[in-house]
Structures are given as C-alpha cells and as structure tokens.
Design a protein around this motif. Structure first.
Motif, PDB file in Angstrom:
ATOM      1  N   GLY A 206      60.760  -2.047 129.973  1.00 36.79           N
ATOM      2  CA  GLY A 206      60.321  -0.910 130.766  1.00 36.79           C
ATOM      3  C   GLY A 206      60.004  -1.290 132.196  1.00 36.79           C
ATOM      4  O   GLY A 206      59.796  -2.466 132.510  1.00 36.79           O
ATOM      5  N   ASP A 207      59.955  -0.283 133.073  1.00 41.52           N
ATOM      6  CA  ASP A 207      59.582  -0.521 134.470  1.00 41.52           C
ATOM      7  C   ASP A 207      58.317   0.233 134.850  1.00 41.52           C
ATOM      8  O   ASP A 207      57.996   0.377 136.025  1.00 41.52           O
ATOM      9  N   GLY A 208      57.579   0.715 133.839  1.00 41.70           N
ATOM     10  CA  GLY A 208      56.371   1.484 134.082  1.00 41.70           C
ATOM     11  C   GLY A 208      56.607   2.972 134.127  1.00 41.70           C
ATOM     12  O   GLY A 208      55.665   3.760 134.052  1.00 41.70           O
ATOM     13  N   ARG A 209      57.875   3.366 134.260  1.00 41.98           N
ATOM     14  CA  ARG A 209      58.232   4.784 134.279  1.00 41.98           C
ATOM     15  C   ARG A 209      59.217   5.114 133.163  1.00 41.98           C
ATOM     16  O   ARG A 209      59.162   6.186 132.577  1.00 41.98           O
ATOM     17  N   ARG A 210      60.128   4.201 132.911  1.00 44.87           N
ATOM     18  CA  ARG A 210      61.176   4.407 131.911  1.00 44.87           C
ATOM     19  C   ARG A 210      61.137   3.236 130.929  1.00 44.87           C
ATOM     20  O   ARG A 210      61.007   2.084 131.340  1.00 44.87           O
ATOM     21  N   LEU A 211      61.273   3.529 129.632  1.00 43.06           N
ATOM     22  CA  LEU A 211      61.251   2.483 128.612  1.00 43.06           C
ATOM     23  C   LEU A 211      62.554   2.508 127.830  1.00 43.06           C
ATOM     24  O   LEU A 211      62.918   3.539 127.248  1.00 43.06           O
ATOM     25  N   HIS A 212      63.262   1.381 127.837  1.00 41.57           N
ATOM     26  CA  HIS A 212      64.496   1.250 127.071  1.00 41.57           C
ATOM     27  C   HIS A 212      64.223   0.510 125.766  1.00 41.57           C
ATOM     28  O   HIS A 212      63.518  -0.508 125.766  1.00 41.57           O
ATOM     29  N   VAL A 213      64.797   1.003 124.676  1.00 38.01           N
ATOM     30  CA  VAL A 213      64.762   0.295 123.396  1.00 38.01           C
ATOM     31  C   VAL A 213      66.083  -0.445 123.248  1.00 38.01           C
ATOM     32  O   VAL A 213      67.160   0.165 123.300  1.00 38.01           O
ATOM     33  N   LEU A 214      66.007  -1.758 123.089  1.00 41.24           N
ATOM     34  CA  LEU A 214      67.202  -2.605 123.056  1.00 41.24           C
ATOM     35  C   LEU A 214      67.680  -2.891 121.645  1.00 41.24           C
ATOM     36  O   LEU A 214      68.566  -3.726 121.450  1.00 41.24           O
ATOM     37  N   GLY A 215      67.104  -2.212 120.649  1.00 40.60           N
ATOM     38  CA  GLY A 215      67.394  -2.530 119.261  1.00 40.60           C
ATOM     39  C   GLY A 215      66.323  -3.464 118.726  1.00 40.60           C
ATOM     40  O   GLY A 215      65.193  -3.482 119.212  1.00 40.60           O
ATOM     41  N   GLY A 216      66.676  -4.227 117.718  1.00 38.92           N
ATOM     42  CA  GLY A 216      65.707  -5.145 117.131  1.00 38.92           C
ATOM     43  C   GLY A 216      66.374  -6.047 116.112  1.00 38.92           C
ATOM     44  O   GLY A 216      67.603  -6.184 116.076  1.00 38.92           O
ATOM     45  N   PHE A 217      65.561  -6.647 115.274  1.00 36.73           N
ATOM     46  CA  PHE A 217      66.060  -7.575 114.267  1.00 36.73           C
ATOM     47  C   PHE A 217      65.380  -7.308 112.931  1.00 36.73           C
ATOM     48  O   PHE A 217      64.244  -6.819 112.880  1.00 36.73           O
ATOM     49  N   HIS A 218      66.086  -7.657 111.866  1.00 34.11           N
ATOM     50  CA  HIS A 218      65.499  -7.736 110.526  1.00 34.11           C
ATOM     51  C   HIS A 218      65.250  -9.212 110.264  1.00 34.11           C
ATOM     52  O   HIS A 218      66.165 -10.024 110.370  1.00 34.11           O
ATOM     53  N   THR A 219      63.999  -9.556 109.952  1.00 33.14           N
ATOM     54  CA  THR A 219      63.593 -10.950 109.841  1.00 33.14           C
ATOM     55  C   THR A 219      63.395 -11.342 108.385  1.00 33.14           C
ATOM     56  O   THR A 219      62.701 -10.646 107.631  1.00 33.14           O
ATOM     57  N   GLU A 220      64.013 -12.446 107.989  1.00 30.92           N
ATOM     58  CA  GLU A 220      63.815 -13.002 106.647  1.00 30.92           C
ATOM     59  C   GLU A 220      62.904 -14.212 106.761  1.00 30.92           C
ATOM     60  O   GLU A 220      63.141 -15.107 107.572  1.00 30.92           O
ATOM     61  N   LEU A 221      61.860 -14.223 105.915  1.00 30.75           N
ATOM     62  CA  LEU A 221      60.820 -15.230 105.993  1.00 30.75           C
ATOM     63  C   LEU A 221      60.898 -16.214 104.838  1.00 30.75           C
ATOM     64  O   LEU A 221      61.486 -15.940 103.790  1.00 30.75           O
ATOM     65  N   SER A 222      60.241 -17.358 105.037  1.00 32.01           N
ATOM     66  CA  SER A 222      60.103 -18.344 103.973  1.00 32.01           C
ATOM     67  C   SER A 222      59.206 -17.782 102.874  1.00 32.01           C
ATOM     68  O   SER A 222      58.465 -16.818 103.089  1.00 32.01           O
ATOM     69  N   PRO A 223      59.231 -18.383 101.682  1.00 35.07           N
ATOM     70  CA  PRO A 223      58.339 -17.920 100.609  1.00 35.07           C
ATOM     71  C   PRO A 223      56.874 -18.085 101.002  1.00 35.07           C
ATOM     72  O   PRO A 223      56.536 -18.947 101.816  1.00 35.07           O
ATOM     73  N   PRO A 224      55.974 -17.242 100.447  1.00 34.96           N
ATOM     74  CA  PRO A 224      54.556 -17.392 100.750  1.00 34.96           C
ATOM     75  C   PRO A 224      54.034 -18.749 100.254  1.00 34.96           C
ATOM     76  O   PRO A 224      54.672 -19.377  99.403  1.00 34.96           O
ATOM     77  N   PRO A 225      52.936 -19.230 100.847  1.00 38.02           N
ATOM     78  CA  PRO A 225      51.979 -18.474 101.654  1.00 38.02           C
ATOM     79  C   PRO A 225      52.261 -18.499 103.152  1.00 38.02           C
ATOM     80  O   PRO A 225      51.470 -17.962 103.914  1.00 38.02           O
ATOM     81  N   TYR A 226      53.378 -19.119 103.585  1.00 36.44           N
ATOM     82  CA  TYR A 226      53.640 -19.251 105.020  1.00 36.44           C
ATOM     83  C   TYR A 226      54.621 -18.180 105.481  1.00 36.44           C
ATOM     84  O   TYR A 226      55.231 -17.472 104.665  1.00 36.44           O
TER      85      TYR A 226
END
Length: 403
Positions: A206-226
């Motif tokens: 964003g520039d304080g007036r306009r906000l662009h959404v650039l997409g995102g990611f789906h995150t795969e994590l290690s097994p718990p507890p970490y």
C-alpha cells in the motif's frame, strides 16, 4: 529514476545481511537511481556481501542513534527497513525527518504480539485468549491465570518461529517457558490459545491511500510441537470473504503503507491472524513473488517510502503457479555433502536452488528456519508441473549431516 530526475538518498536499516536486501532492495534502489547508505550494527558482514554500497555502523535498535547518524550525514529522501526488529525505529526516524513512513504505532502493534492481541480485542476485530509473561517472571505464576490448552508459547517480539512451541498441559508449559527464558533472559513471552486450521499468508502493498493484494501462500508446517515452514505454495487469490476479514483486522491495526506479510488460519470460514510482519515476506518468497507476478515489486516498495503513489493497476500476472521447498536439517552436526546452487528449466517450469548452509558448517538443531539447508523455488503455468519438477529435483539430491 527518481521522480524529479535528481539522485535521492535512501537510508536502509538492517541487522544481518538477507537475500531480501542484497538481491532485492539494493538492486532495486540502483535501478531507481538512488544513493544508498546501509545503517547497521554488523557493518563488516554487509561490506563483505555488498562491497559497492556505503555502509555505516549504527546502533540501529535505538531510534535516537539512527536520527543522529542520518542528521550528521547526507539529507535523506527516504528511511527504510525490511527487518521485523526495526520497523518502529525506522518509522520514528522517517517521521522525524518529515518523510513518508509507516505509522510507528502500527509498527509497534504488529511487532509486539501481546499488544496486537489487546488492540484487536479492544476494537472488536478479533479476540484470542492470551496472557503475557514478563521478562524474568516465574512461569509458575501461569497456573493462577486462565491459560487455554492446547496453547502456543512464543517470544512477545520473536520472528521466524524461533522458540514458538505448542503445549498441551500446564506442567509442559512451565517447563517450556523456563527453557525459552534460559535462552532469552530478557524476553517477555506470550501464551495464547492454539488456533486450528490451515496456515496461509496474505501479501499486501500500500501507499497509504491504495492497498494492493498480491495473493498469498498456503504454508505446510513440520509436525508439532514446532512450527517450521517446510513448503509454501502460491495462492493467486484467497476467497473474497477471507481476504475481507484479514484486511479488516489489518485496518484495525493501522496497517496499509509499504509491504506487509500476514499469517493467518481459516477455521469454519473464520480468518484468524497468527502474526503480522510489517515488511515484505522473506526466505526468498519475495524474490519468487516479484518474478512470478512480473512486476518491479522491490521498486514499488521503495517508491512508497519516497512518497510516490502506486499505480491503480500493478498489471500483475495471474496465470502462474509457484512453490518453495525448504530442505531442513533433522539433527545437529556438520554438513558434509550438499548440492550446489543451480538454475534449471524443466519443461515450462523455471527452478532455482540456493544453498543456505555451507559444507563444513556445524550447527545445532534449532527447530526454526535456521535449520534450512537450502531453498528450492519453482515457477510455471500449472501447479501439477511445478509440483512434479520440485519433487523430482529433491528426489535426486543428497544432504549429509555428520554428528
């Protein structure tokens, strides 16, 4: 070039050198015709990595020291940082010189995880049950508080899942808190309810007036507890109601200037923020994002800090698929064999591998992204081809760790 065709001076605040700075922001600043001065408490490391850039030593965690260093050097046109740890100091310094900047209040709210929870709850944006353990406070006192289980304990101002641990009972919670305090004696901790659901990110600019959404990611994590990030798959567009919920919470926090990387989960259609990193996404995801979207992402980010408006349409590509994988160490020891850096084309997939740890380097096991051995990033036109190219590449590599 700089908008008025005159060389502009930008001060870039940094701790250790990162790929985001050396491969992203510094080349972008050169393309914009800017004069760059890096302010850092690790000057030799930056001079080794970027020998053609002016580097000045500074106590950058102290905004007063930053202001003094800048005011005794060249007049600034922008003050910028991509470090989680330095957003508040950077915002205060930029505001002092009358330059475009993030709100220092928003920077503090997003960095301080306890304050973020309090602020969202007070404004009715979202309520997550959490308690704060002050630096040096006995974890036994948590037994008298309303701690939900399962819960997550983490440093109040931590990053990169360092010392972020899931806990299922009171005895383990006390033990984990004591372990973290032994490693971080000056750190306050946050204990909050575990938020279930798939982990995603939302990347905004964003520039304080306009906000662009650039997409995102789906995150795969290690097994718990970490919570080690092992794989991120690009999502061009999250569901509209989910994006609206996340943006409403960011708006409540005062976020909307420059780059922001937000982690959230979705459970039964409800988006819950995990944390807000008020800077560009790291671990080479930003390099991949710029390449796959086909936009000058790093230049756009710097331009906002120069006071230049973002275009109404970034003209970002949407017909792309991408993925990053992070081969991780599973034990402490010395890395004795590993693949070298490589750039490959597999059909229509562009694949890049970069090592993170050098052969011969010995490290303990951190249970964070500091366990990364390398980074694989791949871009193509369909997800199946990207996934197959990455899987085939990883299957042909070998990392050996000798105890």
């Amino acid at each position: 070039m700089f908008e008025n065709n005159q060389a502009g001076q930008i001060y870039l605040l940094a701790l250790n050198p990162t790929d985001s700075v050396t491969e992203g922001f510094l080349p972008a600043a050169r393309r914009l015709g800017l004069t760059v001065t890096v302010l850092t408490d690790q000057p030799e490391a930056h001079r080794d990595r970027s020998p053609d850039v002016e580097v000045l030593e500074c106590d950058i965690r102290d905004f007063h020291a930053v202001i003094t260093r800048i005011s005794t050097h060249r007049t600034p046109n922008a003050v910028f940082s991509n470090s989680d740890h330095l957003q508040t100091q950077t915002a205060l310094a930029a505001e002092y010189f009358g330059l475009p900047a993030k709100s220092w209040r928003a920077a503090l709210r997003t960095k301080d995880k306890a304050e973020m929870r309090r602020h969202l709850a007070a404004g009715g944006a979202d309520t997550v049950r959490s308690v704060e353990l002050a630096a040096g406070q006995d974890p036994a006192t948590l037994s008298c508080l309303d701690v939900p289980f399962p819960c997550v304990v983490k440093p109040r101002e931590g990053v990169a899942s360092e010392d972020v641990i899931r806990v299922d009972d009171a005895a383990t919670l006390e033990q984990r808190c004591k372990e973290i305090q032994s490693r971080r004696p000056g750190a306050a901790l946050v204990v909050e309810e575990f938020l279930g659901g798939e982990l995603h990110t939302l990347e905004t600019l964003g520039d304080g007036r306009r906000l662009h959404v650039l997409g995102g990611f789906h995150t795969e994590l290690s097994p718990p507890p970490y919570f080690i990030e092992e794989r991120l798959t690009f999502v061009p567009e999250h569901p509209g109601p989910v994006v609206a919920q996340v943006l409403a919470q960011l708006d409540a926090l005062g976020v909307g200037f420059g780059a922001c990387h937000t982690e959230f989960v979705v459970e039964a259609g409800r988006a819950r923020i995990i944390e807000v990193n008020y800077r560009a996404i790291g671990d080479q995801c930003d390099l991949l994002l710029a390449e796959l979207l086909g936009v000058p992402l790093f230049e756009h980010i710097l331009r906002t800090h120069l006071g230049q408006p973002l275009p109404a349409d970034l003209e970002a590509r949407t017909d792309v698929a991408a993925r990053l994988d992070y081969p991780c160490a599973d034990r402490e020891g010395t890395l004795t064999a590993a693949p070298a850096a490589v750039d490959l084309t597999v059909g229509d997939v562009r694949l890049t591998y970069r090592p993170v740890r050098a052969i011969g380097e010995r490290q303990p096991l951190h249970h964070t992204n500091r366990d990364f051995l390398g980074i694989v990033r791949a871009i193509g036109t369909d997800q199946e081809s990207v996934d197959r190219a990455v899987a085939d590449f990883l299957a042909g590599q070998c990392w050996e760790i000798t105890p």
